[in-house]
Structures are given as structure tokens and as C-alpha cells.
Design an enzyme around this catalytic site. Structure first.
Site, PDB file in Angstrom:
ATOM      1  N   LYS A   1     -16.672  15.470  19.670  1.00  0.00           N
ATOM      2  CA  LYS A   1     -15.790  14.628  19.876  1.00  0.00           C
ATOM      3  C   LYS A   1     -15.024  14.953  21.193  1.00  0.00           C
ATOM      4  O   LYS A   1     -14.284  16.148  21.005  1.00  0.00           O
ATOM      5  CB  LYS A   1     -14.998  14.567  18.692  1.00  0.00           C
ATOM      6  CG  LYS A   1     -13.527  13.526  18.737  1.00  0.00           C
ATOM      7  CD  LYS A   1     -12.546  13.876  17.816  1.00  0.00           C
ATOM      8  CE  LYS A   1     -11.284  12.899  18.077  1.00  0.00           C
ATOM      9  NZ  LYS A   1     -10.281  12.916  17.116  1.00  0.00           N
TER      10      LYS A   1
ATOM     11  N   SER B   1     -11.636  14.571  23.247  1.00  0.00           N
ATOM     12  CA  SER B   1     -10.442  13.742  23.401  1.00  0.00           C
ATOM     13  C   SER B   1      -9.614  14.006  24.940  1.00  0.00           C
ATOM     14  O   SER B   1      -8.715  13.474  25.045  1.00  0.00           O
ATOM     15  CB  SER B   1      -9.438  14.148  22.391  1.00  0.00           C
ATOM     16  OG  SER B   1      -9.597  13.659  21.210  1.00  0.00           O
TER      17      SER B   1
END
Lengths: 299, 299, 299, 299
Positions: free
Chosen positions: C169, C171
Site C-alpha cells: 500500500k 501513500s
């Protein structure tokens, strides 16, 4: 101690280039400012540095300014000229020109536009090429706030291997780094604080003096720090140092050249404008500068 | 000068937490290390700071460590305990626990996970809530290398408005900032250098001492800087300061806690392991640390 | 395509942990929120991430939250649990606990307190130790805004060598980096956008979906981006993407978790408080969030 | 859609300035390179940008280069000239000169030496003064890697208020920011990706094209991304995009202009040297570039 090397001990004001309301260089203001400063025991003068707005001047204007400065600065004081340009060839040309116009040393900002490619090898080659090309000494100018690049100790040491590169003006303010450099390179490599906010701290790790914007408006106070240190009056030196930081910040990181020029005007020194894109200081900044100068016993 | 405020003048070692080969806290090693240090004129001890790997300990382990330390530290020396946690409620709970176990003061790292939201208001509210909740004093711990957040002077001043917040340990090394803080907040706010690399520079702008990893292995040399300053021997203080920077860098920014633990072992002090994800120092780092310690006259 | 690897295609809301006015976890609010989201075709749910304020929870609270979530999340949807802790041993323990409570995968934030020592070797050893210790897969969580550390492609590739580490993930929002990773690691390494501000851009370089705060309040709009891409409606996907950025910024980088919780309240979703040192959103922020949600057709 | 505004849709190569072994501009190489590129459906050409080493050229050399380029570029293709200088007055003068020599638009890098003082007000005043002084349009050039300054959306919007400022070349790569700008400023403000690494991502949030170093060596592949998007072939566009990132990185952030010039030579395009302080690429870099170009199907 330094043998034949140019001695950089002491304090040097980085002279702001005075512009009149038309934007032209104001030679009378320059003369008046240097006359004011000549009453103090300064070791010399720096022109065409960051406070001199060198990047805002044409080549012709730079030459004219060096000529004026050489005529104004007494022969027993050093004239140091900022000559760093983006390319090696321009820096060499500009440095040769400064030498021919009477500079005692050049202060060379590292090229920084292609900072991602400015390896130790590229920077050492650049500085060595400049130092080879002229017969006056070179001082490295570390100025991260303007270049976006903070030279590390290994890079500075690699650059400093050239016999004609004699010192460093450091405006980054990483004091521990200056101590490491002093230990690595010894007394033969002369370190100058680049800001009055850390003059005494820099002296405490081996610096020999400073090129300080604040000297332009508060030469006596700046000099007294170094004098008190030499006389062993640590506590007094510390008191003066602490009192000067806020005023120094006002004319450097906080409001920059515009703040310095505004402060000069408030003190009755020759006033002048900045060149765009810099903006002249306005209210409420002007009032804040005045208050800080008073609180710091400069005004 | 400080009235009833806890006096932080002098030097404090931030004790590394010793782990044995199984990863458990080695209480014998802790005792031996504090016994070694007690021969020097230190003002106190810090546990559960960055060198103490506080973030690698469970709550139970933290409590045990404070109990051990309190039993080992003489009553006339200060025990300062790191208690900063990500949430205000955890920090209060941990600080109360430290106080109940005999801490003289707490050292509070600012919460930093949501650093984009750590406004002056949020940080002041956090520190004030902690300072309200306990009756031992709070010391602010500015540690940008670990928190990714460098507290500015305005924020520190806002936090320092609380009567129970008495000082700052600064590991950022922006010396000019320490000078500004000293001028803003006066002698009632006690500033401690967070690194031996800038002890003398920090003293030169008003710091009262330091929490220095290097004190763990070189207490005499660190103390002699402050002593020479007090006796007016500026030149000697400067010599010692410059000599210590490289060794200090080795046990702080360069190799961190693993470097400090390796150096302790080389010096015959209690040796111990770090906890993962930190990695114990190996060759060639070990050889480099040894060489630096010898060159610095520590080994 | 992925064989036996857990399939991460699609969108996942990172659930904010609801706190009532006493600061306790509000289990009814959690249930209501997951019930609302279950009407949409989401691939699963993330708990105890940055939006879940995991760093503000005690170990007991974390366990309780995972249990609640497992009971609420349908068996055909994934439950991903954030388990990154400062030490390897704590991360392993927390990850084992999450697995035993029914998590389908863990999302592991890199340890970052000693970020100066978090070399590729240290980080790979950490992630591999975690991946070895559990039999559910590990997803790397790159979150520079919170960790102050932006994992580079070489480090991510070194971590990803472990068969049990199945994705990322991200960000950080460096889209070119995601494209490089996809080219380096192929379809077996599943990349999830960490922000709705760059969902379509991330899909355009090979991401398979996203863990997006905005899904909590605008699941239909977020899903329609991915659907339009699959149906070849590039222009429509682009229109929706651009419309969502400002709203997403409001509930992420601009006002963070407090902004997200305020937005949920405005939309009639379960409302809750943040834990200090975070501050609940107030005016004028509340009015600005409302205006942005209306402009973005979310409210 | 844009009425009378200059249409920037499509791709533009930023032409590297060819230097021969003596360091002089190699006009034959320039002609040959533009002839090669003219076989592709490019929208125009950029000279005197970062790839053009504008900062390494004298004023005379810049003028000569613009004249040559204007003679070589077909009338139905745009000639965009980089004219940003440190001072407003120099930037105006250089921009007027470019217009008089036939430029269709100027690409203006923000002044950045005094970046601490480059407030929104200062930057808007600078750009507006330039846009007022010339009657060809101005394109903003955001290039954080070189300027150390990443223009934010509010600043760009303030600059863009002037009717003669028609777009942005962004090399920063914050895609979400480009999306916000597109939503704020609409189709009348034309956004160009500044790197082939994020061409498709930028198109996915509203960009109209790109000024891409990679176009110099891989015009067909770069054009095919935009073509596939227009034809609705998202999957094919994505495949090509991902394949180009590594090659693009080689000739931009990784090895810069020297990498681009080396790649041109490998492809049989006109070869040339860089000017110091840049260093020409050597082994092992040359071998790595060759390998990457082959892997990317460019060579």
C-alpha cells in the site's frame, strides 16, 4: 601559522549592492557605506555575495562594482569577490576578471542547478579548475538556503585538497560539521561563520572569523564577541552573542536582503532598494525590524 | 537563580538499556554501568530515552527498568525518565507511573505520528495535559532525527508557558535556535544540549548542560569542557570539544545505539545487544569505531 | 494470475476507530459503519491503520477491535489488520495475534524511530522475520507522511523477495515509482494506491486497487473509477477522478482523521471523536469540509 | 475549446544543446536532430530548458540558439523558449528577445536563488511583469529538482490569473496536485507533464500533453501512449507507459543530460558533450544505459 596563505582571521561584511529608485547601482551609497565601515577593525569586505544580489546583476554591472569596491577598500584590507556561476567556464572567466580588477580572493558558490548530478567528483573538478585558473585564493561558499545543497565534510575535504583553496564560508549553521572540518583539515583551512547567529558557536569549534550580514549594521557588537573571546571573557562574549541573534535573523533568514537594506536606512546608513523578484520591506515588517533593532541595542 | 525549580545544570548520560543474548534486559549490566558512571561528577541519569531503546520495550519492561534505575541512582543525583508516547492518555499514564516509581523529572518526546496535524495548539495542549497530571517537572525532548519534526522557537515557547515545564533537551543542533530560546525564555527555562558534538557551542548561547550519549563512555572528557568554560579556559575547552566530535558522531548519528554499545564493550564497560530492527554493529564498522575511539583518546 | 496468492484487486476502506465522548471505543458505531459499507462491492476492510489511530490504542484495545471487525466483516471479504510496531518482536507478536483473531493479511508499517539506521538490510530482515512468523500474507505499508521515510524501489524489491510478502500500500504518491515497481516485480506483487487522490494515476501504471480513506464516505464514486477503467470509459474515469481529489485531500492530508470523522458525521454516518493529541475539527474547518463535500457531490 | 489561446496539446521534446569537443555549440548536430524529430507528429519543440543547459550558455549563445531553432522548426510547429532568469528585469529582457526571434511562447522557470523570500506575492509579481512585457504567451515551469522549490496549487493559481499565462510544465510529478490544478483552473489552463515517467498518470488527471526528455530518443513510443488513450485502448497505453519509465529515468533523474546525450549517440542520433560542471557519462553508466535502452525496446 598560515605561512604564505592569505589570513582570513576576523570579520568581513558582505556588502549589499545599493540600487537607486531607477534600479541602477548607486555608487555614492556604496562609497558612503564602506566609509562608515572603515572606522571599525574589520579584516576586509565581501562584494557580489548573496547580500550583494550578484545573481541580479549583469556581467557589466558586476565588473563595475568590483572596480568601485577596489577603489574604496583600503589596500591593507581584503577585498573578496563572489564569482560562482552555473558553469565552470563562466566561473573561471568571472574569477579571472575579479583577480584582474584587484580582488584578493574569490568566494565561490558551488554550481547547483543540476544538483542531482553534483557529485563529489563533479564539484571537486569544478573548484579545482577554478583554483588552477587564477593566482588568487579560492574560498568555498556553502549556502544551503540558496543552493538547496549542503556540502558535506567529505566533499569539502576533497575540494580543499587543492593548495589554492584556503577556506570556507559556511552559512548552513551545522556547528558540529564545522568542528569536524577543523579537526580534519587543521589550521591551514580557514573556516568563516556565515551568520552572526552562530559566530561564537563557530569560534568554539575552530572558526577564525565570519562573513556576517550583521556587520553591515552592527560592526562594533560583532567585533566585541571575538575580542571578548580573545581576552578570555567567555561570559561577556556569550551575553553579546545571545543578544544579537534576533536582530541577525531579521536581516538574514527572516527578511533577507530587504530586511538588511531597511535596517540600514533606519540607522541612517545609505538606503537603497532591492531588485525584483525581491520585494522591498513594507509594514508591518518595517515596524518589526525597528523594534528588534531597538531591543538589541543596535538602533 | 531558579528558586524551587529542579536544577538541570551539568551533564546527564542517556543510559542504553542492556539486553542479553536472549533479548532480555540485563539488570547486572545496568548496575555495573551506573556504578562506573557514579565515580564522575554527573548531575543525574536519563533512562528510557532514544539510547534506551524505549520504543522497543513493553510497558512492563519500562516499569522494571525505572525501578532498577531508581535503586541504583544515588538520591542526590537526578533520575530523569523518558515517557513520551503517541497518545496524550498513554503519555500521562506512563509519566504518572514514572513519578510513582521515583523519577525526578520526565523527558517527553512530542507525539509525531500524525506530524502534519501537530500544530502548536495540539502540541501545547498535549504537553500541558501531561504537566498538569503529574507533580514532577517536564522536560521537552526535541529529537528531529527520530521524530521527523523540528520544534520551532514559537512552539517551544508556547509549550514552555506551563510552570511545570522547565526545560528542553535539544538534539537538533540548530545552535542559533537555542540562543533565541534562551533570550526569549530566560534562565528559568533550562536548555540541555542533546549531543556532545555541540556541547560547547550550546553553552556559548546559554545552555546549562547536556544529555549526551558520549558521557556513557567518556564522562571525564565531557565534564572537562564545562569545567574549562567555568574556569575561563576557552582555548582548552575548544580543543577538547573539537577532539570529541568524531567519536561522538560514531556513537550517535553514524552508528547509533549499536555504535554506542560496541564502544562500551571495547572499553571494558558492560556489553549488550540491540533489539531488532536495529542491527548489532559488525565489521568493518567495529574496526572503524575502535580506530576513532583511539584517535580521540577515549580508548 | 496470482495462483494461490491472496487477491488484493479492488478497493478497501481503512476504517477509522470510533471513540465515544469518554474516549472509549464505540462498538455500535463501528458496526453501523461497516454495515453501511457492506452495501458496496468492496474487496475488504482495513483496520488499525493510520485512519484507525492504531498508535493511540492499547494492546487490549487493538485485540478487541480486531475481534469486533472479524465478527462484522463477511467471510467473503478480506480483513486486513495493521500490525507494524517499533520493534520486530512486538510486530511479530501483534501479527500472530491478528492472525489468530481471523485477519486475512497484515499491513506492516516499517519501523521508523531510528530511521537513520533503517538500511535496506535492517528493513528486509524485519519484514522477513514477520513474514516467517505468520502464515497469513504481509502487505508493506509505505506512508512517508507519518514515518518520515519513503521506501525506495530497491528496498521494496528486497523486502518483496519473501514469498509471503504479497504487495504494497503506497501513500507516498510518487506514481513513477509505482510504475517502476510494477515493471520490476510483475503481477505477483500487488500494488494498492494509498490515496483516492491518485487512484486512476496508480491504476495507469499497474496498481490493482486502493486502500482509500475516501471509500469510507464515497464508496460508489471511488468504485466507479475502477469500473469505468475496466469498461474502457477513460474520459469518464478521468472526470470522476479529478472531481474527487479536493474532497479526498480534505479527509487526508489537509485535516486528517479529524476531517474524515467530521465528514462522516455530516453524511449521517456514525460520528465519533479523535484521541488527543489529535484535535477534533472545529470551525472554520467544519464549514470548509461541508462546502467541499457538496461541491464534490458527496454530500 | 481554448479560443484564441495557443494550443499546447501533444508532445514536445526539450532539445539538448549540442556542444562539440571544443565546447562550442554544434549547429549541424542541432539541425540533424530536429530533422530526425520532424518525421513524427510532435506539436513543437522546446529549447533552452534544463535539457538545453540554458544556465551554461552566455546571452549571445542563447540568442544564436533561438535563431537556429526558429530556422529549423517548421512554421506549423511551436517553438517554445526557456527564458527564466534570476531577476525580473533579465527575464523580461530575455523573453522579449525570444519573442523578437520568433518564439511562439516562453517557458519561465521561477526565480529561486532567494527561495526563502519567494512568496506567492513575489512570484506572482514576477510572472505578471513578464507576461505584461511580451505579447507571446507564458508557460510556468515547475522544476523542483533544479530549483529546490515546489510551487503549490495556490501559488500557481495566483500566477495563472494573468490572461497571458496559459499553462504549466510540471516536472515535480505530484499527480494529485495536477488534478487539483485542473479542477481549479479548468481547460483554459493547459498542463503539460514534465517527464515521460508520468505521462499517462498526468493525462489521467487532465494534462493535455508533455514536454518530455524521452521524446528526443523515443518519439514514437511516447506518442503512442497519447494515441492509445484517445482511441480508448487503456490497457495498451498502460503497457507502453510502464515499459518507458526505466528508460526515462536513465535519461532524466538518474544520469540527467549526460545520460540523454549518451543515449542519443547510442541510437545514431547526433552526439555531443555536456558542459562542466556536468560530467560526460562514462562506464559503467554507459553500459547500463545501453542495457536499459535495449530492454525498453528503444535501442
Amino acid at each position: 601559522m598560515l605561512g604564505s596563505i592569505l589570513d582570513l582571521h576576523g570579520l568581513f561584511p558582505p556588502i549589499p549592492t545599493p540600487f537607486d529608485e531607477t534600479g541602477a547601482i548607486d555608487s555614492a551609497a556604496l562609497a558612503e557605506h564602506i566609509r562608515f565601515l572603515s572606522a571599525f577593525d574589520l579584516s576586509g569586505y565581501v562584494v557580489l555575495g548573496s547580500n550583494g544580489e550578484a545573481v541580479h546583476l549583469s556581467n557589466d554591472e558586476r565588473d563595475r562594482l568590483v572596480k568601485m569596491a577596489r577603489a574604496l577598500v583600503p589596500k591593507d584590507r581584503l577585498l573578496i569577490v563572489g564569482t560562482g556561476c552555473p558553469s565552470t567556464r563562466q566561473t573561471i572567466e568571472t574569477s579571472k576578471q575579479a583577480a584582474s580588477l584587484g580582488a584578493d580572493a574569490v568566494l565561490v558558490l558551488p554550481p547547483h542547478y543540476y544538483r542531482g548530478r553534483m557529485t563529489m567528483e563533479a564539484l571537486a573538478a569544478h573548484f579545482h579548475a577554478v583554483a588552477d585558473a587564477i593566482d588568487i585564493p579560492v574560498i568555498i561558499y556553502n549556502m544551503p538556503a540558496c543552493t538547496g545543497m549542503d556540502l558535506d565534510t567529505v566533499t569539502i575535504a576533497a575540494i580543499a585538497e587543492h593548495a589554492n583553496i584556503i577556506g570556507l564560508k559556511d552559512s548552513g549553521g551545522n556547528i558540529a560539521k564545522l568542528g569536524v572540518l577543523h579537526q580534519m583539515l587543521g589550521d591551514g583551512f580557514q573556516i568563516l561563520a556565515g551568520s552572526a547567529s552562530f559566530l561564537l558557536p563557530a569560534l568554539s569549534v575552530g572558526a577564525v572569523g565570519g562573513v556576517l550580514a550583521l556587520v553591515n549594521i552592527a560592526p562594533a557588537q560583532c567585533l566585541s564577541i571575538q575580542e571578548n573571546v580573545q581576552e578570555g571573557n567567555w561570559d561577556r562574549a556569550r551575553e553579546i552573542q545571545v543578544q544579537l541573534i534576533e536582530a541577525n535573523t531579521a536581516v538574514t533568514s527572516r527578511w533577507g536582503v530587504a530586511g538588511l537594506k531597511a535596517a540600514m536606512q533606519m540607522m541612517g546608513l545609505p538606503s537603497s532598494f532591492v531588485r525584483a523578484p525581491l520585494l522591498d520591506l513594507r509594514e508591518p515588517g518595517l515596524g518589526q525590524v525597528k523594534q528588534i533593532l531597538k531591543k538589541s541595542n543596535i538602533l
